[in-house]
Design a protein around this motif. Structure first.
Motif, short mmCIF file in Angstrom:
data_model
loop_
_atom_site.label_atom_id
_atom_site.label_comp_id
_atom_site.label_asym_id
_atom_site.label_seq_id
_atom_site.Cartn_x
_atom_site.Cartn_y
_atom_site.Cartn_z
N LYS A 41 -7.66 16.28 0.54
CA LYS A 41 -7.05 17.53 0.95
C LYS A 41 -6.45 17.40 2.35
O LYS A 41 -7.10 16.89 3.26
CB LYS A 41 -8.07 18.67 0.91
CG LYS A 41 -7.44 20.02 1.21
CD LYS A 41 -8.40 21.17 0.99
CE LYS A 41 -7.67 22.46 1.35
NZ LYS A 41 -8.46 23.65 1.11
N GLY A 42 -5.19 17.86 2.47
CA GLY A 42 -4.56 17.84 3.79
C GLY A 42 -3.21 17.14 3.75
O GLY A 42 -2.80 16.60 2.72
N LEU A 43 -2.53 17.18 4.88
CA LEU A 43 -1.28 16.45 5.01
C LEU A 43 -1.57 14.96 5.03
O LEU A 43 -2.63 14.54 5.51
CB LEU A 43 -0.57 16.85 6.32
CG LEU A 43 -0.04 18.28 6.41
CD1 LEU A 43 0.34 18.60 7.86
CD2 LEU A 43 1.15 18.47 5.49
N LEU A 44 -0.63 14.16 4.54
CA LEU A 44 -0.89 12.72 4.54
C LEU A 44 -1.05 12.18 5.95
O LEU A 44 -1.74 11.17 6.17
CB LEU A 44 0.19 11.97 3.75
CG LEU A 44 1.65 11.96 4.24
CD1 LEU A 44 1.85 10.92 5.33
CD2 LEU A 44 2.57 11.64 3.07
N PHE A 104 0.87 -1.18 0.00
CA PHE A 104 0.00 0.00 0.00
C PHE A 104 0.90 1.23 0.00
O PHE A 104 1.98 1.19 0.57
CB PHE A 104 -0.88 0.01 1.25
CG PHE A 104 -1.80 -1.19 1.32
CD1 PHE A 104 -3.13 -1.08 0.90
CD2 PHE A 104 -1.34 -2.41 1.80
CE1 PHE A 104 -3.96 -2.19 0.96
CE2 PHE A 104 -2.16 -3.52 1.84
CZ PHE A 104 -3.48 -3.41 1.42
N LEU A 105 0.42 2.29 -0.65
CA LEU A 105 1.23 3.51 -0.69
C LEU A 105 0.39 4.73 -0.34
O LEU A 105 -0.69 4.95 -0.92
CB LEU A 105 1.85 3.70 -2.08
CG LEU A 105 2.54 5.06 -2.36
CD1 LEU A 105 3.76 5.26 -1.47
CD2 LEU A 105 2.94 5.18 -3.83
N ILE A 106 0.89 5.51 0.61
CA ILE A 106 0.34 6.84 0.88
C ILE A 106 1.34 7.83 0.33
O ILE A 106 2.53 7.77 0.65
CB ILE A 106 0.17 7.10 2.40
CG1 ILE A 106 -0.64 5.97 3.04
CG2 ILE A 106 -0.48 8.44 2.65
CD1 ILE A 106 -0.81 6.15 4.55
N TYR A 107 0.87 8.75 -0.54
CA TYR A 107 1.78 9.67 -1.23
C TYR A 107 1.19 11.07 -1.10
O TYR A 107 0.05 11.31 -1.51
CB TYR A 107 1.86 9.23 -2.69
CG TYR A 107 2.83 9.99 -3.59
CD1 TYR A 107 3.97 10.63 -3.12
CD2 TYR A 107 2.59 10.03 -4.97
CE1 TYR A 107 4.84 11.27 -3.97
CE2 TYR A 107 3.46 10.67 -5.84
CZ TYR A 107 4.59 11.29 -5.33
OH TYR A 107 5.45 11.92 -6.19
N GLY A 108 1.96 11.97 -0.50
CA GLY A 108 1.45 13.32 -0.29
C GLY A 108 2.42 14.39 -0.72
O GLY A 108 3.63 14.16 -0.75
N GLY A 109 1.86 15.55 -1.05
CA GLY A 109 2.70 16.70 -1.41
C GLY A 109 1.89 17.96 -1.23
O GLY A 109 0.72 17.93 -0.85
N ARG A 110 2.54 19.10 -1.52
CA ARG A 110 1.84 20.37 -1.35
C ARG A 110 0.67 20.48 -2.32
O ARG A 110 -0.41 20.90 -1.96
CB ARG A 110 2.80 21.53 -1.56
CG ARG A 110 3.51 21.89 -0.29
CD ARG A 110 4.30 23.17 -0.43
NE ARG A 110 5.56 23.02 0.28
CZ ARG A 110 6.73 22.87 -0.31
NH1 ARG A 110 6.85 22.90 -1.62
NH2 ARG A 110 7.81 22.69 0.41
N GLY A 111 0.92 20.12 -3.56
CA GLY A 111 -0.13 20.18 -4.57
C GLY A 111 0.18 19.23 -5.70
O GLY A 111 1.17 18.49 -5.64
N LYS A 112 -0.64 19.27 -6.73
CA LYS A 112 -0.50 18.37 -7.87
C LYS A 112 0.91 18.43 -8.46
O LYS A 112 1.49 17.40 -8.84
CB LYS A 112 -1.53 18.76 -8.93
CG LYS A 112 -1.70 17.73 -10.01
CD LYS A 112 -2.77 18.13 -11.01
CE LYS A 112 -2.78 17.11 -12.13
NZ LYS A 112 -3.49 17.54 -13.31
N ALA A 113 1.46 19.65 -8.53
CA ALA A 113 2.78 19.83 -9.14
C ALA A 113 3.89 19.12 -8.37
O ALA A 113 4.96 18.85 -8.91
CB ALA A 113 3.11 21.32 -9.25
N ASP A 133 -3.17 21.44 -0.81
CA ASP A 133 -4.09 22.43 -1.39
C ASP A 133 -5.34 21.78 -2.00
O ASP A 133 -6.19 22.46 -2.56
CB ASP A 133 -3.36 23.28 -2.44
CG ASP A 133 -2.85 22.45 -3.62
OD1 ASP A 133 -3.16 21.23 -3.68
OD2 ASP A 133 -2.16 23.01 -4.47
N GLY A 134 -5.43 20.46 -1.91
CA GLY A 134 -6.61 19.77 -2.40
C GLY A 134 -6.65 19.61 -3.91
O GLY A 134 -7.64 19.16 -4.47
N SER A 135 -5.54 19.92 -4.61
CA SER A 135 -5.54 19.83 -6.08
C SER A 135 -5.50 18.39 -6.58
O SER A 135 -5.74 18.12 -7.75
CB SER A 135 -4.37 20.63 -6.65
OG SER A 135 -3.14 20.18 -6.10
#
Lengths: 256, 303
Positions: free
Chosen positions: A168-171, A131-140, A162-164
């Motif tokens: 939405k939110g930190l992982l 399983f993978l949780i992957y987070g960032g500031r935005g889509k970019a 930013d919910g892009s």
């Protein structure tokens, strides 16, 4: 471990300051395992003087793939290189991730922390539930998403501040729910220090083995300069380069 | 074929190139990269009696062509180093030099005695010049009187050649050099790192917890070269030049100002096989300049 002249086969900008390099480095590619890193000499001149530590994103002998953000002088010079350029690469370095045969593994990646976990998923996805949780500031900040979707994952959870993209939110905001539902045996994480510090707190109540891959400023990458020391909860200092970069998450003294 | 051997008076080395303390680990780390026996010697990372954790991170800060470090002589203690030395000796015949440290004079003497007694050790280097042990960079090498007392005490208790490593962070390096020589130093090595400062403008704080740190790398070569020349003009014991050496040409520059041998340091971090490349470059330069042995040009700088 060897110091090899790598030849750039392909160089891509992924938007923002994210870059991907495909480099022919047959010696390193032959023995690189998920979690290993390399030290890359970005210039023949002495500024910058030191090599840059970069995780290995993928390894398809004779090629290795590097994924990085051009943030400072060194990585910007690296980003300016193109096909046909060569560069000195020292590797593979570090202790790498154990394979955990038969275990259910949750990967937790923040931003460019995806690098060693992508490598792990590529090598290990067919042999165990991942399983993978992957987070960032935005889509970019999540430009590898198409490649990640091609991996054989049992579950993929995307977060953006930013919910892009995704939730939405930190992982870390969705982590507990995912852990309760999927009940992994092991978590492997890599990302910014505040994220790893938060994980150390959030994962404490669960009976899992938690390993994190750390980033550090490094002088040599092979244990000699002792510049990359990190403090553990016992107060001892450990070298990220050759005693890590993979450590038990709860062994590290995270800033409070 | 150029003859790379150099004569220190008390010992002949097969090459002028020595791996500097703190930049070459305990030697073993470099075995994958080249045959260490091409070197004149390898100097172990500085050692105290007991294990030391070293300074808190951050410990490194890059500068243009330079590196500030505040490692703080992290190390495993004398007992573990003896094991490392035996392991290294089993792998290579290269002369092994121990860099002796101490929190006080008694510890310097005790550590020197321990390693003087080891058959595997060729000589000792007394590290009276590390700027990262005390805040502000204080070290015995900043005082000629202290240097003389300490060198004299150590020499009385050891039976190996003693190199004394000097600090550039002094007003009169020649005075300290002559004090060490007159107290019995068999050779002098210079320079240790230059005290420097890095500032974090966001935090409005020094980058390093110790405030000051030691600068090394190609950036310091002209500064170090001048100090080596000053000492070579006055000292009669051999001088080992240190500071920013990264090519065969750099080595010849140090020999021309009077050094008998040199140490390479920071370049080992960037390029693990630097010593092999530099050795080849020294040979090529000697052939180009028709030099049979470096003694022909040692101290021959024309002014």
């Amino acid at each position: 471990m060897l110091d090899e002249r790598g030849l750039i086969e392909d160089a891509r900008s992924l938007g923002g300051n994210y870059h991907l390099l495909k480099i022919a480095a047959p010696g390193i590619a032959a023995s690189a395992k998920p979690g290993h890193f390399v030290m890359v000499r970005v210039s023949a001149a002495y500024d910058p003087l030191l090599r840059r530590p970069l995780g290995i994103l993928e390894c398809r002998p004779p090629y290795i793939g590097l994924y990085f953000q051009a943030l400072g002088r060194g990585t910007s010079m690296l980003a300016a290189l193109g096909p046909g350029d060569s560069l000195d690469i020292l590797g593979p370095l570090g202790n790498s991730f154990p394979e955990f045969p038969g275990k259910k593994v949750l990967l937790i990646a923040g931003g460019r922390g995806i690098v060693p976990l992508y490598h792990y998923a590529q090598v290990c996805a067919e042999r165990r539930p991942l399983f993978l949780i992957y987070g960032g500031r935005g889509k970019a900040d999540l430009p590898l998403l198409d490649r990640i979707k091609a991996l054989r994952l049992q579950g993929l959870f995307i977060f953006s501040e930013d919910g892009s993209l995704g939730q939405k939110g930190l992982l870390t905001s969705g982590l507990e729910k995912i852990v309760r539902e999927e009940r992994p045996d092991v978590t492997l994480s890599c990302g910014p220090e505040p994220m790893l510090a938060a994980l150390a707190g959030l994962l404490k109540p669960f009976p899992m083995q938690n390993l994190a891959s750390l980033e550090a400023i490094m002088g040599c990458g092979f244990g000699v300069c002792q510049g990359c020391a990190v403090r553990t909860v016992t107060g001892a200092l450990r070298k990220v380069c050759d005693e890590g970069p993979v450590f038990p998450l709860e062994e590290i003294q995270w800033p409070t | 074929m150029a003859d790379l051997s150099v004569d220190l008076g008390f010992r002949t080395l097969k090459s002028p190139l020595i791996a500097a303390s703190g930049t070459f680990g305990y030697g073993e780390e470099f075995l994958p990269f080249f045959d260490l026996d091409i070197l004149g010697g390898v100097i172990m990372k500085g050692i105290f009696r007991e294990p030391r954790p070293g300074n808190p991170p951050p410990r490194l800060h890059e500068t243009p062509a330079g590196l500030l470090n505040s490692i703080g002589l992290a190390g495993p203690g004398s007992e573990k180093l003896q094991e490392s030395i035996r392991r290294l000796r089993a792998r290579t015949p290269v002369p092994i030099i121990v860099n002796v440290c101490g929190e006080d004079d008694d510890e310097f003497v005790a550590v020197a005695e321990t390693f003087s007694a080891m058959a595997e050790v060729a000589m000792l280097e007394l590290n009276i010049s590390c700027p990262n042990v005390r805040q502000g960079g204080a070290c015995p090498a900043q005082d000629a009187g202290h240097t003389a007392r300490l060198v004299g005490r150590v020499k009385e208790r050891i039976r190996k050649p003693l190199i004394v490593k000097l600090s550039p962070n002094v007003g009169d390096i020649v005075g300290v050099a002559l004090a060490a020589q007159d107290a019995g130093a068999d050779a002098l090595s210079l320079v240790n790192t230059f005290l420097g400062l890095a500032v974090d403008i966001d935090a409005r704080r020094p980058v390093f917890a110790n405030i000051y740190a030691g600068l090394s790398g190609p950036a310091i070569k002209p500064l170090a070269l001048r100090l080596v020349r000053e000492v070579c003009r006055k000292a009669y014991v051999p001088v080992i030049g240190i500071g920013g050496i990264s090519s065969g040409r750099d080595v010849l520059e140090y020999i021309l100002v009077g050094a008998a041998a040199v140490q390479i340091g920071t370049i080992n971090f960037r390029e693990p096989a630097a010593a092999l490349r530099i050795t080849n470059e020294i040979e090529a330069e000697m052939e180009r300049l028709k030099i049979g042995n470096l003694s022909e040009i040692r101290g021959q700088l024309q002014t």
